[in-house]
Design a protein around this motif. Structure first.
Motif, short mmCIF file in Angstrom:
data_model
loop_
_atom_site.label_atom_id
_atom_site.label_comp_id
_atom_site.label_asym_id
_atom_site.label_seq_id
_atom_site.Cartn_x
_atom_site.Cartn_y
_atom_site.Cartn_z
N SER A 112 0.81 -1.23 0.00
CA SER A 112 0.00 0.00 0.00
C SER A 112 0.83 1.27 0.00
O SER A 112 0.38 2.31 -0.44
CB SER A 112 -0.93 0.03 1.21
N ILE A 136 -3.25 -2.58 -10.66
CA ILE A 136 -4.57 -1.96 -10.78
C ILE A 136 -5.61 -2.84 -10.09
O ILE A 136 -6.51 -2.36 -9.43
CB ILE A 136 -4.94 -1.78 -12.27
N HIS A 139 -5.90 -4.90 -4.28
CA HIS A 139 -6.44 -3.84 -3.42
C HIS A 139 -5.37 -3.08 -2.67
O HIS A 139 -5.63 -2.03 -2.14
CB HIS A 139 -7.45 -4.43 -2.44
N GLU A 140 -4.16 -3.59 -2.60
CA GLU A 140 -3.15 -2.90 -1.80
C GLU A 140 -2.45 -1.75 -2.53
O GLU A 140 -2.45 -0.64 -2.03
CB GLU A 140 -2.11 -3.91 -1.27
N PRO A 141 -1.87 -1.99 -3.69
CA PRO A 141 -1.16 -0.89 -4.33
C PRO A 141 -2.13 0.21 -4.77
O PRO A 141 -3.29 -0.06 -5.03
CB PRO A 141 -0.52 -1.54 -5.57
N ARG A 142 -1.61 1.40 -4.83
CA ARG A 142 -2.45 2.53 -5.19
C ARG A 142 -2.20 3.01 -6.60
O ARG A 142 -1.12 2.84 -7.13
CB ARG A 142 -2.15 3.70 -4.26
N LEU A 143 -3.19 3.69 -7.14
CA LEU A 143 -3.04 4.24 -8.50
C LEU A 143 -2.18 5.47 -8.50
O LEU A 143 -1.87 6.02 -9.54
CB LEU A 143 -4.42 4.58 -9.07
N THR A 144 -1.79 5.94 -7.31
CA THR A 144 -1.02 7.18 -7.27
C THR A 144 0.49 6.91 -7.29
O THR A 144 1.28 7.82 -7.13
CB THR A 144 -1.37 7.96 -6.00
N SER A 191 -2.29 6.09 -12.40
CA SER A 191 -3.64 6.47 -12.85
C SER A 191 -3.57 7.25 -14.17
O SER A 191 -4.39 7.05 -15.05
CB SER A 191 -4.33 7.29 -11.79
N THR B 107 -12.94 -7.70 -0.88
CA THR B 107 -11.89 -7.36 -1.85
C THR B 107 -11.05 -6.17 -1.41
O THR B 107 -9.99 -5.96 -1.96
CB THR B 107 -12.50 -7.03 -3.22
N ARG B 252 -9.71 6.48 -3.04
CA ARG B 252 -8.32 6.02 -2.94
C ARG B 252 -7.36 6.96 -3.64
O ARG B 252 -6.17 6.96 -3.37
CB ARG B 252 -8.18 4.62 -3.55
N MET B 253 -7.89 7.72 -4.60
CA MET B 253 -7.02 8.61 -5.37
C MET B 253 -6.67 9.89 -4.62
O MET B 253 -5.81 10.64 -5.03
CB MET B 253 -7.73 9.02 -6.67
N ARG B 262 -4.78 7.22 2.01
CA ARG B 262 -5.56 6.10 2.56
C ARG B 262 -6.82 6.60 3.24
O ARG B 262 -7.17 6.19 4.34
CB ARG B 262 -4.72 5.28 3.53
#
Lengths: 396, 363, 74
Positions: A112, A136, A139-144, A191, B107, B252-253, B262
């Motif tokens: 994350s 993508i 659920h852990e990694p972010r699009l940022t 993203s 999920t 989340r963005m 977060r």
């Protein structure tokens, strides 16, 4: 009688309620409880092709929480004292590679807080989405997260000295966020990459990073941009061309610009304050017509000539010279984009938004329309400040 | 059965949370993602029409629940059968919402937790709430709605730096058929589901204000959903189409400064409360409706077994979220249209044909 | 697992039923018992791994079938 019954009942319900709470605390919460000491917090991920056979080699920069506070652990010192740990693992897909890492790491990798994804150019040539899909979907990694390309093994980047910071991934993330100090790189988040990839006619760009040897120590430097067309790496822009791209996108918000002073052996460097751009794409029967208008404000930062550049007349000239430089940068970027037939400026996206019908008509053959499009570039600049001094101390 | 009364304002709040309910995490009409915020407004208009017409039933038979109207209009046997169909619809709606929330939790947050451990606490809380009665549900709903409204309004400021107006363009690049179909999909889910309130309207203490209360709730909910969708498109752009739970992805963005990241857990919790209210209302209506069909004196004893049924059904709603997405896009508009528009209209039509009847009621 | 389910159901039954008996709500008791039995039956089926159809799958198949019929009919 009824009342008593009701009260007993209420007591019972209350008891049940407490039972539920206890149940919730002791079951629901436990399964996914994650304590920091039990996690390996990954801040940088590198993706490379596996040296032999199929699949990927993924490398990780994992922070050592204990070392991050204690002093002494310099970037490339004793392995035990470094504030991070570099790990690599392999697998047929990125996901499996990441899971395979737990064969080596005593703690579960926690993604994350990942800051940067450093992707080897060999991977990029074959297509990025197969490697990026996991980031993508999971659920852990972010699009940022920031995306970067490198010609080297990503481990080299993580291994390099982080300069004033303790962990290179964190430092790279900071570097990218300060891009406007030079405006010679274009930071791209995951993203952003997905968004442009979804535009059929558009091409992506990603910043490049490489290591340099400096006094026996490895350091890294952000250098240029890769052009990604149809998810595959096709070519590169140098820093100047990158800024050409940024001018068009209106993303130059700082940096410096050096102009030659004609007739003299010397230059003047102007500090860019800000810029704005307006791009209009007009669809015609068999072509598109593009108009790029850039506005920019700057101030005189330094000069290496012995002429007084601080007069209103000279300012006029400076404005003209810098406009020429900007125009040249844009044209250089445009030439490269045309050479690779890659619409990095998003002309297609503009048409898609403003004139969707025409876009539908032209999109199937967009490459041709993009390459053949007449582009009119108009640059309007203003030099507004001098700094603290007026003329140079010595005029010749 | 002792009548529990709620005020028109509480009814409005219930309509808001029931409408926001599960749609906010798993929207319908995603095919038209980029124009979804506009489609919500169209659908709202359409649904206001549906519901306005359905409310004529309540006007015609004041003080009667939908099921009582069925028996009155169609006679006891056929009326009960049609009511049974609605019970099925409420059961499926409640179980569907529960399944969606459990999938969402599974999920995003509780990835290693078994389904049952997620389902059970939900069901226990819902059963507990329903046994407390409509008054309690309505009262506890008020602060929850305010929190959600507040959150959505605050999001406007949170995303200012990430919002790109360019992402909203083009407006209307979909074919008319797509727009029509997806508008319908949104009109019936979430708005059309408000047909459920026809079961609860007799419990509002000022019947003359009922119509305004329901429609107002729908407008507020529609406005909020449209606003949130507007922001989500501005931030996510077309990328939003790719996600199963676009709203969560949108939160989340958000990065503010370098520190505030977060954030998605806060909206997640918030939307869970909306889901709780929605499923609770479904269960409550199920229990009250069953009690009415079988002419029981109390609905409370039915809450527990029906809660268990919802739990069982929630596990049997869809084998995978992939099927659910397919269902929402292709099938749900028609299924819901049948229950939310066709059946009430049929009842209204038949009741008009049988005429005269309402005089009898009015006296 | 099945034993556990039965125990839970009996527990819940014993929690609810005495109140109904005390108030002489016989009709309610009957409906309650029936619904509990239905829940118990379905739970046991699920717990013992019997494959029950999925609600939405049924709808999807129904509508796909209808669509096919309409397509072949026209």
């Amino acid at each position: 009688m009824v009342k008593v019954h009701g009260e007993r009942r209420r007591g019972l319900t209350k008891g049940l309620w407490w039972l539920v709470l206890v149940f919730l605390v002791f079951t629901g919460g436990c399964w996914d409880r994650r304590e920091l000491e039990k996690l390996a917090v990954v801040v940088g991920i590198g993706i490379n092709l596996a040296p032999e056979g199929e699949g990927y080699e993924v490398s990780y920069q994992i922070v050592r929480a204990a070392q991050i506070q204690s002093p002494g652990g310099s970037g490339s010192g004793d392995e035990e004292l470094r504030p991070f740990w570099i790990l690599r693992s392999r697998g047929p897909t990125v996901f499996e590679a990441i899971r395979n890492a737990t064969l080596q790491s005593s703690r579960r990798l926690f993604l994350s807080h990942n800051q940067v994804l450093v992707i080897n150019e060999a991977v990029a040539r074959e297509g990025l989405m197969p490697a990026l899909d996991f980031f993508i979907r999971d659920h852990e990694p972010r699009l940022t997260q920031w995306l970067l390309l490198t010609a080297e093994d990503p481990v080299q980047i993580f291994d390099a000295s982080a300069g004033l910071e303790r962990v290179s991934s964190q430092a790279i993330s900071d570097l990218l966020q300060h891009y406007q100090l030079t405006s010679k790189i274009r930071p791209v988040r995951l993203s952003d990459y997905i968004a442009l990839t979804m535009e059929k006619t558009a091409a992506n760009t990603l910043p490049r990073i490489r290591t340099i040897e400096h006094a026996g120590k490895k350091e890294y430097i952000l250098d240029g941009t890769g052009i990604i067309k149809g998810d595959k790496l096709v070519g590169f822009l140098d820093p100047k061309e990158t800024r050409g791209l940024l001018w068009v996108l209106g993303e130059v918000q700082g940096g410096v610009l050096t102009v030659d002073v004609p007739g003299e052996k010397g230059k003047a460097t102007l500090e860019i304050f800000d810029s704005a751009s307006k791009v209009t794409v007009q669809a015609e029967a068999e072509q598109i017509r593009v108009k790029i208008e850039v506005q920019m404000r700057s101030g005189l930062g330094t000069q290496t000539v012995y002429t007084d550049l601080s007069t209103p007349d000279q300012f006029k000239k400076l404005e003209q010279w810098q406009a020429e430089v900007i125009k040249a940068e844009i044209e250089a970027a445009l030439a490269k984009a045309r050479a690779y037939k890659a619409d990095i400026f998003g002309f297609g996206r503009l048409l898609f938004g403003r004139d969707n019908r025409s876009w539908q008509r032209l999109a199937p053959d967009w490459e041709r329309y993009f390459v053949e499009a007449p582009v009119e570039i108009k640059v309007k600049t203003a030099v507004e400040e001098l700094g603290l001094s007026t003329r140079p101390a010595l005029e010749l | 059965m002792a009548q529990e009364l709620i005020s028109p304002r509480q009814l409005t709040f219930l309509v808001i949370s029931f409408t926001i309910g599960s749609w906010i995490v798993l929207p319908s009409g995603i095919e038209a993602w980029q124009n979804l915020w506009l489609l919500i407004l169209f659908a709202l208009g359409q649904a206001l029409g549906f519901v306005y017409l359905s409310l004529f039933l309540f006007r015609r038979y004041p003080g009667k629940t939908l099921f009582a109207v069925h028996e009155f209009v169609y006679g006891p046997v056929l009326g009960k059968l049609i009511s049974l169909l609605f019970l099925w619809f409420f059961l499926q709606t409640g179980a569907g919402a529960l399944a969606v929330f459990v999938t969402l939790l599974k999920t995003t947050v509780f990835t290693d937790t078994p389904d049952l451990a997620l389902l059970l606490p939900w069901v226990i809380i819902i059963v507990y709430g329903c046994r407390r009665g409509l008054e309690v549900i309505a009262r506890s709903n008020e602060p929850l709605v305010l929190a959600t409204v507040g959150l959505i309004l605050v999001s406007v400021f949170l995303v200012l730096n990430a919002f790109k107006a360019e992402n909203l363009l083009p407006l209307f690049n979909q074919s008319l058929a797509t727009v029509f179909w997806n508008t319908l999909g949104i009109a019936v889910f979430p708005f059309g589901q408000n047909v459920l309130f026809l079961m609860l309207l007799p419990q509002v203490n000022r019947p003359q204000k009922v119509r305004g209360a329901v429609l107002r709730g729908m407008v507020v909910a529609g406005g909020l959903l449209s606003l949130l969708q507007f922001l989500a498109v501005g931030v996510l752009g077309r990328t939003g189409e790719l996600f199963v739970f676009p709203t969560i992805e949108f939160y989340r963005m958000i990065i503010i400064g370098q520190v505030l990241t977060r954030l998605e857990l806060i909206p997640l919790l918030n939307f869970l409360t909306m889901g709780f209210i929605k499923i609770m209302l479904c269960l409550y209506t199920l229990a009250v409706g069953t009690a009415q069909i079988l002419e029981l004196r109390a609905y409370r004893p039915l809450v527990l077994p029906l809660g268990i049924l919802i739990l069982v059904f929630a596990r049997q709603i869809y084998p995978s979220i992939s099927l659910h997405l397919h269902y929402i896009e292709e099938v749900q508009p028609l299924v819901s249209l049948f229950f939310c528009f066709f059946l009430p209209m049929l009842t209204l039509g038949v009741s008009f044909l049988r005429g005269g009847a309402q005089q009898e009621m009015a006296s | 697992m099945i034993v556990l389910i039965v125990v839970v159901f009996i527990g819940l039954f014993l929690y609810e039923a005495p109140g109904l008996v005390a108030k002489e709500f016989w009709r309610e008791l009957a409906v309650f018992t029936l619904l509990m039995l239905l829940g118990l039956f379905l739970s046991i089926l699920l717990a013992s791994g019997v494959e029950l159809p999925y609600v939405e799958s049924i709808w999807v198949e129904l509508f796909m079938g209808l669509r096919k019929m309409l397509a072949s009919g026209s």
